[in-house]
Design a protein around this motif. Sequence first.
Motif, PDB file in Angstrom:
ATOM      1  N   UNK A 310     -50.674  23.570  29.724  1.00  0.00           N
ATOM      2  CA  UNK A 310     -51.028  22.532  28.755  1.00  0.00           C
ATOM      3  C   UNK A 310     -51.072  23.056  27.334  1.00  0.00           C
ATOM      4  N   UNK A 311     -51.683  24.224  27.141  1.00  0.00           N
ATOM      5  CA  UNK A 311     -51.766  24.797  25.792  1.00  0.00           C
ATOM      6  C   UNK A 311     -50.391  25.138  25.256  1.00  0.00           C
ATOM      7  N   UNK A 312     -49.503  25.595  26.138  1.00  0.00           N
ATOM      8  CA  UNK A 312     -48.143  25.913  25.699  1.00  0.00           C
ATOM      9  C   UNK A 312     -47.436  24.666  25.182  1.00  0.00           C
ATOM     10  N   UNK A 313     -47.642  23.526  25.855  1.00  0.00           N
ATOM     11  CA  UNK A 313     -47.014  22.278  25.376  1.00  0.00           C
ATOM     12  C   UNK A 313     -47.610  21.847  24.046  1.00  0.00           C
ATOM     13  N   UNK A 314     -48.892  22.087  23.872  1.00  0.00           N
ATOM     14  CA  UNK A 314     -49.512  21.763  22.578  1.00  0.00           C
ATOM     15  C   UNK A 314     -48.907  22.610  21.470  1.00  0.00           C
ATOM     16  N   UNK A 315     -48.716  23.897  21.756  1.00  0.00           N
ATOM     17  CA  UNK A 315     -48.125  24.793  20.745  1.00  0.00           C
ATOM     18  C   UNK A 315     -46.697  24.380  20.453  1.00  0.00           C
ATOM     19  N   UNK A 316     -45.945  24.022  21.482  1.00  0.00           N
ATOM     20  CA  UNK A 316     -44.555  23.598  21.287  1.00  0.00           C
ATOM     21  C   UNK A 316     -44.496  22.317  20.468  1.00  0.00           C
ATOM     22  N   UNK A 317     -45.418  21.380  20.730  1.00  0.00           N
ATOM     23  CA  UNK A 317     -45.432  20.146  19.950  1.00  0.00           C
ATOM     24  C   UNK A 317     -45.747  20.404  18.493  1.00  0.00           C
ATOM     25  N   UNK A 318     -46.681  21.280  18.220  1.00  0.00           N
ATOM     26  CA  UNK A 318     -47.023  21.622  16.823  1.00  0.00           C
ATOM     27  C   UNK A 318     -45.837  22.249  16.122  1.00  0.00           C
ATOM     28  N   UNK A 319     -45.173  23.172  16.827  1.00  0.00           N
ATOM     29  CA  UNK A 319     -44.021  23.846  16.231  1.00  0.00           C
ATOM     30  C   UNK A 319     -42.882  22.869  15.973  1.00  0.00           C
ATOM     31  N   UNK A 320     -42.663  21.960  16.937  1.00  0.00           N
ATOM     32  CA  UNK A 320     -41.583  20.989  16.786  1.00  0.00           C
ATOM     33  C   UNK A 320     -41.806  20.101  15.567  1.00  0.00           C
ATOM     34  N   UNK A 321     -43.038  19.694  15.348  1.00  0.00           N
ATOM     35  CA  UNK A 321     -43.303  18.815  14.205  1.00  0.00           C
ATOM     36  C   UNK A 321     -43.209  19.579  12.886  1.00  0.00           C
ATOM     37  N   UNK A 322     -43.749  20.825  12.857  1.00  0.00           N
ATOM     38  CA  UNK A 322     -43.761  21.586  11.602  1.00  0.00           C
ATOM     39  C   UNK A 322     -42.348  21.988  11.199  1.00  0.00           C
ATOM     40  N   UNK A 336     -48.837  15.320  26.954  1.00  0.00           N
ATOM     41  CA  UNK A 336     -48.821  16.090  28.204  1.00  0.00           C
ATOM     42  C   UNK A 336     -49.788  17.260  28.141  1.00  0.00           C
ATOM     43  N   UNK A 337     -49.821  17.936  26.992  1.00  0.00           N
ATOM     44  CA  UNK A 337     -50.694  19.091  26.871  1.00  0.00           C
ATOM     45  C   UNK A 337     -52.160  18.728  26.965  1.00  0.00           C
ATOM     46  N   UNK A 338     -52.567  17.672  26.284  1.00  0.00           N
ATOM     47  CA  UNK A 338     -53.980  17.279  26.326  1.00  0.00           C
ATOM     48  C   UNK A 338     -54.371  16.731  27.691  1.00  0.00           C
ATOM     49  N   UNK A 339     -53.399  16.189  28.415  1.00  0.00           N
ATOM     50  CA  UNK A 339     -53.711  15.738  29.762  1.00  0.00           C
ATOM     51  C   UNK A 339     -54.060  16.926  30.659  1.00  0.00           C
ATOM     52  N   UNK A 340     -53.372  18.062  30.427  1.00  0.00           N
ATOM     53  CA  UNK A 340     -53.666  19.253  31.214  1.00  0.00           C
ATOM     54  C   UNK A 340     -54.841  20.049  30.643  1.00  0.00           C
ATOM     55  N   UNK A 341     -54.985  20.015  29.340  1.00  0.00           N
ATOM     56  CA  UNK A 341     -56.082  20.752  28.681  1.00  0.00           C
ATOM     57  C   UNK A 341     -56.896  19.770  27.838  1.00  0.00           C
ATOM     58  N   UNK A 342     -57.751  18.973  28.455  1.00  0.00           N
ATOM     59  CA  UNK A 342     -58.469  17.933  27.695  1.00  0.00           C
ATOM     60  C   UNK A 342     -59.527  18.469  26.745  1.00  0.00           C
ATOM     61  N   UNK A 343     -59.814  19.771  26.796  1.00  0.00           N
ATOM     62  CA  UNK A 343     -60.857  20.327  25.922  1.00  0.00           C
ATOM     63  C   UNK A 343     -60.289  21.372  24.970  1.00  0.00           C
TER      64      UNK A 343
END
Length: 1446
Positions: A310-322, A336-343
Amino acid sequence: MSSTKANLKSAREAIGAKKFDEALKYCQRPGLSWRGAPKSGRSGGGRRRLQEGHRFEQSATACGLAKFYEKKENWSELVDTLEQMLTIYQEGDDAKMLLDTINKLIDIYTNKQKDRAKLVQKLRLLLPSSPCFSMLSSSTDIKLPAPLDTWLEITRLQEAEDAEMITREIEARRRRLNAGPLATIKAQVQNEVYSASQLGEAYEHILTLAKNSPSSVVDVADVQRKYLEFLQRKLAFSKEKDGLREKLYELAQSLVDQGGDSPTPYEMVIEATDAASPGMSQNECARIKICYDYDQELLELYTSKFPETGLSKLIQGRKLYIEEGNAEDALDLFADGLEQCPSSLFGYQSLSWLYHDQRDYESGLEYATKGRDLVQQSVAELGRLLDRTLLSMELCMASCYRNLEPKYHPDAMAIYTKILDKFPDNIQALQGAGLILAAQKKYDEAIRRFQCVLELDPSNHAAKAELGSIECELGHHDRAIEYLTEAIEMWGGSAVYYHRLGKVYWAMGGDYNTDKDYAYKQFIQAAKLDPHFAAAFTYLGHYYRIVEHDRLRAKRCYQKAFSLDPSDADSGIQLSDYYVEDEELDLAEAVFRTATKVNARTGWAWKRLGFAELIKGNHLDAITDFQTALRTDTKDINCWEGLAEAYQHEGRYMASMRAFSRAKELDPTSVHVNYQIALVKHKLGLLDEAVEQYRLTLDIARENGAPDYLPALKGLAETHLALTKESFQLGFYGRVADASGQVLEIIYRAIQVDRDVQCFWKLVGDACLAYRIVPNFVRLCPLDVLQAIINIASERQDIDAKLHFPSDCCSELVGQFLAIDLSQQDIASLLPTKEILNVLTSCSTLVYKYAVLLSGNNPEVAPAYWYDLGIAYFAMRENNSHDIAGANGSKKDFVSSDGYLTTAIRCVKAALKFEPSNFTFWNTLGVMTTAVNPKISQHALIKAMELNPRSVVPWTNLGYLYLSRLDLELANQAFSTSQSLDPDWVPAWVGQACVATLWGNSEGGELFEHAFSTSGGAVLEADYGYASAAFNQAAASTANTSGGLLVSPAFALQKYTEQKPEDPTALNLLGLVLERLERYGRAAEAFASAVLSLESQLEQGVATIELVKPRLAKVHANLARVLCASGDFAGSIASYTTSLEMTADGSTDAFRIYCHLGAGIAYYFDGQLENSLQMFEIALSETDVEGDAVGLADVRKDVVVLLSQVLWALGTDEHRDLAKAELFRWFVLQKSMLRGWTRVDILIRILCRLSIAQNPTHLPAIFCLCVMGLLQDDATLATAALREMLIPADVADELDRDGNIGLLFSKFFQLQGADSAATVSFTKSVHQMPTNPALWSRLARHLTTQATSSRTSTSAVSASTATLFLLSSQDDVSSIAKAKAYQNLAAALMNQHEQEKRQKNVEAEPVDVRKNAVMAAQRAVMTAPWDMDGWVVLAVAQRMTKEPAF
């Protein structure tokens, strides 16, 4: 073995004899190395030797017990024994035996008596930290397990023990009372277990030993991972978090540095990073000494090693937008990332700023708030506040609040203030606070904030630009231009700054607007620098629209601006206005929908979309749109009005009322809002309140310069017209006339303002026709106002010719009405009611024609006006039609003008040409053609049913059509269908009642009664039918119904005659009902009105003398009878005389005989005795007819008895002397019969004897003779009459239903002093007819008056109770009968009390009897409060009980 035992025995004996040296020798022999140790110790010659010997003895004993318990598998005892052996061997320094004992315990705890905790304790004995380890390790003949292996085993056991304990405790605690949520229980259990767990120590030793033993096969990475997870769990529950946290992050960083394959340490390091806001500059981060961002290399490493977490998808999403600006795909990855890592703090921080950058401030605020909560929650878990991350979240929250709506500015300002308290030099917070202060027009404070920013960062061009905008708002345009110019110089590539400079020039106006070198130049430059900058194109659109008046270019600029930024309100509003002007409504709606999709809180778009949906008729969608718009601005009065109108169209009038009330609170002087409130109240049926609200609206309009606000005048007139219907249904007919007059006055006021409004003329016609239903109040019509209105309509010449109408009586009546000078004469008091109604109906035809002309045959409105015109002509026809029943009651003579009906049918057909699918028009056509063409009528009614199968009206009218053709079967089916469609439809019940009556069914009266009660007297046919059936039932009944059964029928007839004041049949029936109710004065008025109505028909020539004369004679007879009863004897004589004259055709019938009798009575009470006796003589002579050819036998019997009774009433000495000459000439009697008798007595008795001789079973005559004998104390006559009453019981039941025979026998016995015989006679009557309450009542009265004992009084009480029981089981019992029964009961109870008191000789007897007497007397008074006897009985009863009256 035997030598060993012998040596032990010898040693023991030597020790007992205190021969220690000898004992020592035996113990030191081979085979006694340890067994003989105790004895050797004891034989050591001192304490030491004694102790050693004792230890040997204990060891031997324990060893034997151990073997015994092991053989018996008694593991608990074996464990205790082995524990003792551990102590013995440790003290005896026997390493081998100590190790063997430890191993045995380990084996027992492992396999036999499983206990992980104790197993761990025993394993710890093998570790270097154990006190036994030095002894065990020093022995050369034993081999200990490696400490690393022991720690691994201890770790395995402790992990299993902790997991099992957690599961066991959770399951146990969750079943307790008040256990709380499962999450709370789980947290408590984990806290307790991890706090006491020693896994941390075990992991540390393993890692240390593995580090010191490179050749070890231990999976160090796995142990480190477990240790990391253990520290993470324990940290959440530990009170001393600092040390654990340092260990945790040190271990995590170590694992990251080692490049481990577990994602957990990487996630810990990343999530624990105290990162600043991504929106900060690096200079600012350095100044406030915080790191700028996350470790990019670590993020890259993590995503490469663990791409699916989940955290990896969050990092990928941040990188994709930046890097690419791909917000859509980035948001998918974030989801998807927050669904796996809600905290994940990283996820919430990055996503909140992403939404902020995308201007989705609501979502940004949501995620930033959740992130801030997670940061604060991490304080409790980690014992450390992530200040920088918290700052990032709060800055995002504040910025989102600031950009949402002005109402959220206080929330944003509170956050900025909190940040500045901690970081006074935070530029982002200073800028945000300054922007809010500027928006709140607190320009001085805002300037100070931006100046602080410039002091901290002189190169901050944004602050200069904001200062320029503020100076522009303050009107300091030169300074604004200076600031903005400096900002442009600092950053010349900003389209925003050029746009703001252009706005300054635009605000300066004049040449700065028109000269292209100023505002226009800046806007063009901004558009060139950033072709995607919407605001520049919006102001270019303003320039072309206002300055150049170039509509096409302006529209294109607005289109460009809106396509770039759909959230721009200015461009959206102006563009939609252009679309609406160009009638491109779909494009305008597309603009609104686009704006709402981009920003759901775009109030202007929701509002305009709501009005668009309202125009299209999508009221539910309009409601939703207006509600959404009001969430953005609750004080938008236009939104409240639109919402209220949408509710109104949906029929939700209460919700509409609340919305309009809210709009009125915002603007109390709004004429439209007040008008709409009145309109809603009208639709809600609050007519009186609606009238007041309309008048208030007119007052407000007058104050606003519009004294005659036409919508309010129209609404006020319609409300008064509705009041006429409501008042008519409630029976307030005078109010109907008043409300109709109000309609005329209001519409006259409106017509003076605008005479071309079609609906005004329709309201005039409706008001004129409303007087038809209240003809008694037609003189209340304001004829002067109506004349003024008709004068205005008549100014339009040749109305009939334009509509192709021939000249008719209506036009002539209107002309005559206009020719009257109402100021000189009051025609309302001069003309009869019918003529006034004709005038009003004619006026209605004229105004309806005027409305048709104004409509221009518009198919939308003209059909209704043609229909109303047809109704008016039909009303004219009905008003001039007369229904006169023939002599046999079945023939009807209709006198009317066929022209009215023909014109009415023509008008309805014209309406049908416009609207052939209108079932109401077809139904009306069917009604109008019922009499002239039944086939067309049937076709029209069936067509109406086809168009509206659920309507009850055509079915009912079809039933009446069949009823008029005497097809009762089809009529009954039609009425039954109507009732199934609407059980409350009264005309259907009336028709059913008519069918039942024609069939001779007794249910007809019940059906009429049901129809009357359902309608409340509003349906005339139900009123008359119910009254007629009730009167016939009362006339056929022998019970006294004057107490209340005819009250409702009298009310029904009263309402009927108020609407039909010239119906002689109804008036005559009303008089008969009132006569029965003993309301003789009102009955006389009703009969007199019936006489006048019949005479009027004769005068007008609408009825022949042959038809009217018999009816008039009967009405005069009825009038004479009630006049005599009311004391107007002269009037009664006159009416009887008139009735006799009208029937003086030589024939003899019962009617004339009764007229003679009535006239005789009237003459008597008027003092004309000669005429009175003459009338009696004529009545008696007219009944003396041979045979029964004319059916006068029964009449003769009644005449004889009645004449006898009248003569008896004349039988005082004075009257008898006056009547001697007239009466004596009738009869010649023998002197022996005349001795002691007056001639009147002789005549009476002869009459009675004649009657009895001719009719031996005519009991009234026998009763008359008996009563005469009793009153004159003539026992012979009374006995003879009583003898005639001795008839069979079955005959007596048939002829004497009232039990008069038993009454007369009882009275005779009482006069003879035979009270017991009288009682027997009363009792016999009760036995013959036990269900007759009157007989029980007589028995009760007799027993009460004759009670001389307690037994008799008790019988009187029982008889009174039986009377009340029988009366309560009957429906048609009068109030006075019940009251008398209660009086009898009270009297009987009081008599019973007196008898008991007399017999017992006590002053105060049972109170219950007296209280029951009072209660019975009170019931009597409550049942018939007008009966004075009841009050007397109550007073006596109260006096007896010495209690105050109620």
